[in-house]
Design an enzyme around this catalytic site. Structure first.
Site, PDB file in Angstrom:
ATOM      1  N   HIS A  82      10.358   9.390  -3.949  1.00  0.00           N
ATOM      2  CA  HIS A  82       8.947   9.172  -3.632  1.00  0.00           C
ATOM      3  C   HIS A  82       8.667  10.765  -2.522  1.00  0.00           C
ATOM      4  O   HIS A  82       9.759  11.097  -2.079  1.00  0.00           O
ATOM      5  CB  HIS A  82       8.607   8.131  -2.372  1.00  0.00           C
ATOM      6  CG  HIS A  82       7.451   8.563  -1.976  1.00  0.00           C
ATOM      7  ND1 HIS A  82       6.254   7.975  -2.518  1.00  0.00           N
ATOM      8  CD2 HIS A  82       6.858   9.121  -0.585  1.00  0.00           C
ATOM      9  CE1 HIS A  82       5.142   8.241  -1.572  1.00  0.00           C
ATOM     10  NE2 HIS A  82       5.568   9.036  -0.525  1.00  0.00           N
ATOM     11  N   ASP A 161      -2.192  -1.735   2.918  1.00  0.00           N
ATOM     12  CA  ASP A 161      -2.045  -0.433   2.808  1.00  0.00           C
ATOM     13  C   ASP A 161      -3.400   0.323   2.384  1.00  0.00           C
ATOM     14  O   ASP A 161      -3.813   1.482   3.411  1.00  0.00           O
ATOM     15  CB  ASP A 161      -1.024   0.262   2.054  1.00  0.00           C
ATOM     16  CG  ASP A 161      -0.685   1.852   2.445  1.00  0.00           C
ATOM     17  OD1 ASP A 161      -0.544   2.116   3.527  1.00  0.00           O
ATOM     18  OD2 ASP A 161      -1.018   2.710   1.356  1.00  0.00           O
ATOM     19  N   ARG A 168      -7.298   4.340   8.830  1.00  0.00           N
ATOM     20  CA  ARG A 168      -6.549   5.401   9.791  1.00  0.00           C
ATOM     21  C   ARG A 168      -7.191   6.774   9.424  1.00  0.00           C
ATOM     22  O   ARG A 168      -7.208   7.684  10.203  1.00  0.00           O
ATOM     23  CB  ARG A 168      -5.167   5.511   9.142  1.00  0.00           C
ATOM     24  CG  ARG A 168      -4.389   4.363   9.840  1.00  0.00           C
ATOM     25  CD  ARG A 168      -2.862   4.285   8.920  1.00  0.00           C
ATOM     26  NE  ARG A 168      -2.006   5.454   9.080  1.00  0.00           N
ATOM     27  CZ  ARG A 168      -1.315   5.909   8.279  1.00  0.00           C
ATOM     28  NH1 ARG A 168      -1.015   5.119   7.221  1.00  0.00           N
ATOM     29  NH2 ARG A 168      -0.480   7.088   8.352  1.00  0.00           N
ATOM     30  N   SER A 183       3.450   2.751   5.489  1.00  0.00           N
ATOM     31  CA  SER A 183       2.512   2.863   4.479  1.00  0.00           C
ATOM     32  C   SER A 183       3.345   3.302   3.271  1.00  0.00           C
ATOM     33  O   SER A 183       3.293   2.801   2.348  1.00  0.00           O
ATOM     34  CB  SER A 183       1.735   3.910   4.838  1.00  0.00           C
ATOM     35  OG  SER A 183       0.905   4.464   3.689  1.00  0.00           O
TER      36      SER A 183
HETATM   37  N1  URA Z   1       1.364   8.963   2.388  1.00  0.00           N
HETATM   38  C1  URA Z   1       1.181   7.461   2.340  1.00  0.00           C
HETATM   39  O1  URA Z   1       1.325   6.959   1.188  1.00  0.00           O
HETATM   40  N2  URA Z   1       0.972   6.834   3.714  1.00  0.00           N
HETATM   41  C2  URA Z   1       0.671   7.588   4.600  1.00  0.00           C
HETATM   42  O2  URA Z   1       0.422   7.145   5.759  1.00  0.00           O
HETATM   43  C3  URA Z   1       0.923   9.186   4.555  1.00  0.00           C
HETATM   44  C4  URA Z   1       1.324   9.614   3.366  1.00  0.00           C
END
Ligand code: URA
Length: 434
Positions: A82, A161, A168, A183
């Site tokens: 990731h 999320d 957010r 997240s």
């Molecule tokens: N990428 C994500 O998936 N979540 C975050 O909070 C920030 C970047």
């Protein structure tokens, strides 16, 4: 238990229990906790932070809000990566085929990019015929045959999320390490790989502007992954300038194909070697040093490129486009941009580059907009190079913008110049091994 009590406890710096966090997330997803209370809770986390135990509990609660896969049951040991995101980041397109060529399976699920340039899915979809909407069985079958596959995420992965991230974004609570960590990791863990390598970007083009913050985020994510039984390493990499030379979906596929044929800019090469070596090592293929040698051989033997071709064919794409780049389509409008002055290039702004890529059509302004696969930028010069006034700095291209003169003018402002050469930041800043 009431939401009010949990907000107050966090606001006063208390530690929430696993049950309290689990209850809050489930109640928010079901609609029992309203947005205004969740917003207040998120803001309290921004001010009071979370312990490693709380972050792991939040990650677990979010992960369990939707579908959870156990790919290791179907594929055995497999590894995912990731990136926290950056401009010109095509590392997955290079590291995944390297691992596949070395016998390490990489099942990759990605979301569509929202922002300056597309995500991995958008880049691959610039290859004619390439499909990322795969059924689960098809996904597993392609990983088994080609060593890796890239599928678009389904809507039922970590709904918590999706809901919390939108909130957010609207409440200035994105920029908070435990919230970013939970997240990112809830999505990574839900997709079920047994090993995860994180490419944590650091610099003015990244979420984390300093190496210290990038390290804190790395440690938080590693701790959440390990507490849920997964192996995890993090590599902190430079994002103070765009990565590699090409920015834009089709252009990044070309740069990745070239890299797999042994022609790769030094910054991109170093990062791809480090990421793929750690991916293989976590999956048990040897020490990081041994795996780096394997990665280098996978490029020089052509095996990594063959893995990319095979995966492309199995996902319906025309693999000839990885050699005959005209098959990726050519932008209708192309402009070479020349340097307004002589000097050493001491800076290339990621943020300005991203905004230019977006205005050329390479990125998505809203979730509904589509990307122009031919749009983007090729940098001819990079940080540390000397240029004379009038030398070509780069090329901007687009099929959707006809008059590129204004964008060309903006592109010159991406560069900073100085009389003396400046040292380049290393591209791999720190490796935190699992
Ligand atoms: N990428 C994500 O998936 N979540 C975050 O909070 C920030 C970047």
């Amino acid at each position: 238990m009431t939401t009010y009590d949990l907000i107050m406890k966090k606001r006063r710096g208390g530690e929430l229990s696993e049950d309290e966090i689990q209850w809050l997330i489930m109640s928010y997803v079901s609609g029992d906790v309203p947005d205004y209370q969740m917003s207040a809770f998120l803001m309290a986390v921004c001010f009071s932070s979370m312990t490693a135990k709380e972050t792991a509990a939040l990650t677990l609660a979010m992960m369990n809000s939707g579908d959870v896969y156990d790919l290791s049951e179907e594929l055995g040991t497999c590894v995912d990566k990731h990136s926290t995101g950056g401009v010109g980041d095509k590392v997955t397109l290079i590291a995944a085929p390297i691992c596949a060529a070395c016998g390490v399976k990489v099942p990759k699920m990605s979301g569509k990019g929202l922002g300056h340039t597309g995500g991995t899915i958008d880049k691959l979809e610039s290859i004619p015929g390439f499909r990322t909407a795969l059924s689960h069985d098809e996904f597993i079958d392609i990983v088994n045959k080609a060593g890796f596959a890239v599928a678009s995420q389904t809507g039922s992965l970590v709904p918590a999320d999706k809901k919390i991230y939108d909130l957010r974004n609207a409440t200035a609570t994105v920029d908070c390490i435990p919230l970013i960590s939970s997240s990112v990791m809830s999505k990574k863990l839900a997709t079920g790989a047994s090993c995860i390598v994180l490419d944590v970007k650091s610099g003015d083009g990244a979420f984390m502007k300093t190496d210290e913050d990038a390290e804190s985020l790395s440690l938080s994510m590693i701790s959440a992954a390990r507490s849920l039984g997964r192996k995890c390493s993090a590599i902190i990499t430079d994002m103070s300038k765009p990565l590699g030379r090409n920015v834009g979906n089709g252009l990044e596929v070309i740069e990745a194909a070239e890299a797999l044929k042994g022609r790769c800019p030094a910054d991109l090469y170093e990062i791809c070697m480090a990421i793929s070596a750690h991916m293989m090592s976590l999956a048990g293929a040897g020490t990081v040093d041994e795996c780096r040698i394997k990665a280098e051989k996978a490029i020089s033997s052509g095996d990594a490129f063959c893995a990319f071709e095979k995966m492309t064919e199995l996902q319906g794409g025309n693999s000839h486009a990885l050699t005959d780049y005209s098959l990726l389509g050519k932008a209708k409008n192309i402009l070479e941009v020349r340097s307004p002055k002589s000097g050493y290039i001491n800076r290339i702004s990621c943020e300005k580059t991203g905004l230019i890529a977006l205005s050329l059509g390479a990125g998505r302004k809203t979730k509904e907009s589509s990307v122009d696969p031919t749009a983007g930028i090729i940098f001819e010069r990079t940080v540390g190079d000397h240029v004379n006034k009038g030398a070509v700095l780069g090329t901007v291209m687009s099929s959707s913008v006809n008059d590129l003169s204004g964008i060309g003018e903006e592109f010159t402002k991406v560069f900073g110049f100085s009389e003396k050469a400046v040292p380049c930041r290393p591209s791999v800043i720190k490796e935190i091994s699992g």
